[in-house]
Design a protein around this motif. Structure first.
Motif, PDB file in Angstrom:
ATOM      1  N   SER A  72       0.880  -1.175   0.000  1.00 53.69           N
ATOM      2  CA  SER A  72       0.000   0.000   0.000  1.00 53.69           C
ATOM      3  C   SER A  72       0.912   1.217   0.000  1.00 53.69           C
ATOM      4  CB  SER A  72      -0.954  -0.029   1.196  1.00 53.69           C
ATOM      5  OG  SER A  72      -0.230  -0.095   2.401  1.00 53.69           O
ATOM      6  N   LYS A  73       0.370   2.381   0.344  1.00 52.30           N
ATOM      7  CA  LYS A  73       1.239   3.550   0.386  1.00 52.30           C
ATOM      8  C   LYS A  73       1.007   4.333   1.671  1.00 52.30           C
ATOM      9  CE  LYS A  73      -1.692   6.573  -2.367  1.00 52.30           C
ATOM     10  NZ  LYS A  73      -1.785   7.436  -3.524  1.00 52.30           N
ATOM     11  N   GLY A  77       2.922   9.156   0.383  1.00 44.09           N
ATOM     12  CA  GLY A  77       2.963   8.596  -0.961  1.00 44.09           C
ATOM     13  C   GLY A  77       4.039   7.558  -1.206  1.00 44.09           C
ATOM     14  N   SER A  85      -2.497  -4.061   0.290  1.00 42.77           N
ATOM     15  CA  SER A  85      -3.581  -3.476  -0.497  1.00 42.77           C
ATOM     16  C   SER A  85      -4.365  -4.591  -1.189  1.00 42.77           C
ATOM     17  CB  SER A  85      -3.026  -2.507  -1.541  1.00 42.77           C
ATOM     18  OG  SER A  85      -2.224  -3.217  -2.472  1.00 42.77           O
ATOM     19  N   GLU A  88      -7.576  -4.697  -3.727  1.00 45.04           N
ATOM     20  CA  GLU A  88      -7.688  -3.484  -4.535  1.00 45.04           C
ATOM     21  C   GLU A  88      -6.955  -3.715  -5.857  1.00 45.04           C
ATOM     22  OE1 GLU A  88      -6.636   0.187  -2.559  1.00 45.04           O
ATOM     23  OE2 GLU A  88      -6.954  -0.782  -0.622  1.00 45.04           O
ATOM     24  N   SER A  92      -5.943   1.340  -8.902  1.00 44.66           N
ATOM     25  CA  SER A  92      -6.592   2.212  -7.919  1.00 44.66           C
ATOM     26  C   SER A  92      -5.583   3.208  -7.331  1.00 44.66           C
ATOM     27  CB  SER A  92      -7.271   1.394  -6.814  1.00 44.66           C
ATOM     28  OG  SER A  92      -6.323   0.735  -6.010  1.00 44.66           O
ATOM     29  N   CYS A  93      -4.291   2.869  -7.409  1.00 43.27           N
ATOM     30  CA  CYS A  93      -3.245   3.804  -6.962  1.00 43.27           C
ATOM     31  C   CYS A  93      -2.329   4.240  -8.108  1.00 43.27           C
ATOM     32  CB  CYS A  93      -2.377   3.158  -5.883  1.00 43.27           C
ATOM     33  SG  CYS A  93      -3.225   2.861  -4.331  1.00 43.27           S
ATOM     34  N   HIS A  94      -2.153   3.360  -9.091  1.00 41.44           N
ATOM     35  CA  HIS A  94      -1.239   3.626 -10.204  1.00 41.44           C
ATOM     36  C   HIS A  94      -2.041   3.888 -11.474  1.00 41.44           C
ATOM     37  CE1 HIS A  94       2.305   2.313  -7.937  1.00 41.44           C
ATOM     38  NE2 HIS A  94       1.540   1.351  -7.460  1.00 41.44           N
TER      39      HIS A  94
END
Length: 133
Positions: A72-73, A77, A85, A88, A92-94
Motif C-alpha cells: 500500500s502507500k 505517498g 492493499s 484493490e 486504484s493507486c497507479h
C-alpha cells in the motif's frame, strides 16, 4: 432461555456468519482464478498480455505474505510494505498516465515483477519472456 429465543439467537448468528462469508469471499478468492495480469486499463496493447497464474506463481516462489506484491502507500505517498492493499486493483493507486510524479501503472507492473525476479535470481526479466506470442 425459551426455545423461541434460542431459535432466534441461532438464526441471528447464522445470518451474521453468512454475511461475513459473503463480505470476505471476494478478498479471499479474488485472485484464485487469475490467469493473466489485468490490462483493461491500457486499451490496445503493443505486446501480448502476460500469462500469470497467481496461486501457482506464489506457490512456486514460496510467497506467503501478500504485502510482498500487494503493498500500500503511506500518507506521504511512499511504498508501505507493512500494510497490504490486497483486494484493490493496481490501477486504484497507479494510473496509466501520471502527472503527479507517482509511478504509472505499466512501470509499477514492470518494477514489481522484474525487480523481484532480479533480486531472487529467478523468473523472467526480458520482455519476450513474459509477453509471449
Amino acid at each position: 432461555m425459551k426455545k423461541k429465543q434460542k431459535i432466534q439467537l441461532l438464526a441471528f448468528m447464522a445470518m451474521i456468519a453468512a454475511l461475513m462469508v459473503v463480505y470476505m469471499a471476494p478478498v479471499a478468492f479474488s485472485q484464485d482464478d487469475m490467469t493473466q495480469v489485468p490490462v483493461d486499463a491500457f486499451g490496445k496493447l503493443e505486446r501480448p498480455q502476460v500469462a500469470f497464474e497467481h496461486d501457482a506463481h506464489n506457490e512456486k516462489a514460496e510467497l506467503e505474505d501478500c504485502v510482498v506484491c500487494h503493498h500500500s502507500k503511506t500518507d506521504d505517498g511512499k511504498r508501505d510494505m507493512e500494510n497490504s492493499s490486497e483486494g484493490e486493483t493496481c490501477e486504484s493507486c497507479h494510473a496509466v498516465k501520471r502527472s503527479d510524479g507517482g509511478t504509472p501503472l505499466m512501470r509499477a507492473y514492470h518494477r514489481q515483477c522484474i525487480d523481484c525476479h532480479k533480486k531472487s535470481l529467478k523468473g523472467p526479466v526480458a520482455c519476450g519472456e513474459c509477453h509471449k506470442k
